[in-house]
Scaffold this motif. Structure first.
Motif, PDB file in Angstrom:
ATOM      1  N   GLY A   1      -1.359   3.218  34.584  1.00 21.43           N
ATOM      2  CA  GLY A   1      -3.193   3.815  35.245  1.00 21.43           C
ATOM      3  C   GLY A   1      -2.736   2.195  35.719  1.00 21.43           C
ATOM      4  O   GLY A   1      -2.000   1.214  35.850  1.00 21.43           O
TER       5      GLY A   1
ATOM      6  N   THR B   1       1.324   6.456  41.578  1.00 21.11           N
ATOM      7  CA  THR B   1       2.491   5.568  40.816  1.00 21.11           C
ATOM      8  C   THR B   1       2.286   3.455  41.061  1.00 21.11           C
ATOM      9  O   THR B   1       2.377   3.899  42.277  1.00 21.11           O
ATOM     10  CB  THR B   1       3.291   6.089  40.609  1.00 21.11           C
TER      11      THR B   1
ATOM     12  N   SER C   1     -11.449   3.013  36.207  1.00 20.66           N
ATOM     13  CA  SER C   1     -10.355   3.223  35.827  1.00 20.66           C
ATOM     14  C   SER C   1     -10.046   4.065  36.153  1.00 20.66           C
ATOM     15  O   SER C   1     -10.105   5.455  36.252  1.00 20.66           O
ATOM     16  CB  SER C   1      -9.980   3.203  33.834  1.00 20.66           C
ATOM     17  N   VAL C   2      -8.077   3.914  37.025  1.00 18.54           N
ATOM     18  CA  VAL C   2      -7.881   4.973  38.034  1.00 18.54           C
ATOM     19  C   VAL C   2      -6.959   5.604  36.315  1.00 18.54           C
ATOM     20  O   VAL C   2      -5.452   5.270  35.884  1.00 18.54           O
ATOM     21  CB  VAL C   2      -7.265   4.547  38.207  1.00 18.54           C
ATOM     22  N   SER C   3      -6.655   6.480  36.066  1.00 17.63           N
ATOM     23  CA  SER C   3      -5.977   7.015  34.813  1.00 17.63           C
ATOM     24  C   SER C   3      -4.548   7.278  34.982  1.00 17.63           C
ATOM     25  O   SER C   3      -3.999   7.346  36.815  1.00 17.63           O
ATOM     26  CB  SER C   3      -6.206   9.501  35.032  1.00 17.63           C
ATOM     27  N   PRO C   4      -3.244   7.422  34.785  1.00 16.70           N
ATOM     28  CA  PRO C   4      -2.063   7.307  34.993  1.00 16.70           C
ATOM     29  C   PRO C   4      -1.786   8.989  35.932  1.00 16.70           C
ATOM     30  O   PRO C   4      -2.814  10.291  35.322  1.00 16.70           O
ATOM     31  CB  PRO C   4      -1.103   7.718  33.842  1.00 16.70           C
ATOM     32  N   GLY C   5      -0.942   8.410  37.127  1.00 14.32           N
ATOM     33  CA  GLY C   5      -0.418  10.043  38.021  1.00 14.32           C
ATOM     34  C   GLY C   5      -1.569  10.443  38.739  1.00 14.32           C
ATOM     35  O   GLY C   5      -0.658  11.051  39.906  1.00 14.32           O
ATOM     36  N   ALA C   6      -2.523  10.147  38.632  1.00 15.75           N
ATOM     37  CA  ALA C   6      -3.440  10.064  40.044  1.00 15.75           C
ATOM     38  C   ALA C   6      -2.630   8.824  41.101  1.00 15.75           C
ATOM     39  O   ALA C   6      -2.324   9.613  42.789  1.00 15.75           O
ATOM     40  CB  ALA C   6      -4.644   8.594  40.145  1.00 15.75           C
TER      41      ALA C   6
ATOM     42  N   ARG D   1      -6.455  -0.713  36.293  1.00 16.15           N
ATOM     43  CA  ARG D   1      -8.051  -0.665  35.928  1.00 16.15           C
ATOM     44  C   ARG D   1      -8.608  -1.691  37.468  1.00 16.15           C
ATOM     45  O   ARG D   1      -7.920  -2.639  37.259  1.00 16.15           O
ATOM     46  CB  ARG D   1      -8.583  -1.516  35.060  1.00 16.15           C
TER      47      ARG D   1
END
Length: 139
Positions: A52, A101, A94-99, A54
């Motif tokens: 993700g 790479t 924060s940007v979640s993993p999956g949004a 940040r």
């Protein structure tokens, strides 16, 4: 050290940081906004870790009440940016993993938009920050 986007993110790995912004590079791991401010340039830290992202404003600046800051990413080879969301007034997101790479060379951009963000599937307001992800160096 593993490269960004190789799927090898885990405990004990250093975060990757965005080392500078155009047209003026900032210090290691930080970047200056393009817009001039009498109090000095706003500085931001972007880290890619655990798949993700940040973003943290090191010295947040107020935004006009009729505007918001929106975070965008453009991976190498992509033809259009992806909105990663609106940046809260305190300047942290924060940007979640999956949004997306995170990967070396990915363009990170912050634009000034109307309330609710860009009315289009692309940035519509002036660029406040722009830079590319690069592996962190040093400690």
């Amino acid at each position: 050290m593993a490269r960004l986007g190789d799927g090898q993110h885990g405990a004990g790995r250093r975060p990757r940081r965005l080392p500078g912004a155009a047209p003026r590079p900032g210090g290691a791991g930080a970047a200056d906004d393009r817009a001039a401010d009498p109090a000095g340039p706003a500085r931001r830290l972007v880290e890619a870790e655990g798949g993700g992202l940040r973003l943290a404003a090191l010295n947040p600046r107020p935004v006009a009440s009729d505007r918001v800051l929106q975070l965008w990413a453009l991976p190498p080879g992509a033809t259009a940016p992806t909105s990663l969301g609106l940046i809260p007034p305190e300047g942290r997101i924060s940007v979640s993993p999956g949004a997306i790479t995170p990967q070396p060379g990915m363009l990170i951009e912050i634009t000034l938009e109307p309330p609710g963000g860009s009315p289009y599937a692309r940035p519509s307001g002036p660029i406040q920050f722009i830079g590319r992800l690069a592996p962190a160096t040093g400690s």
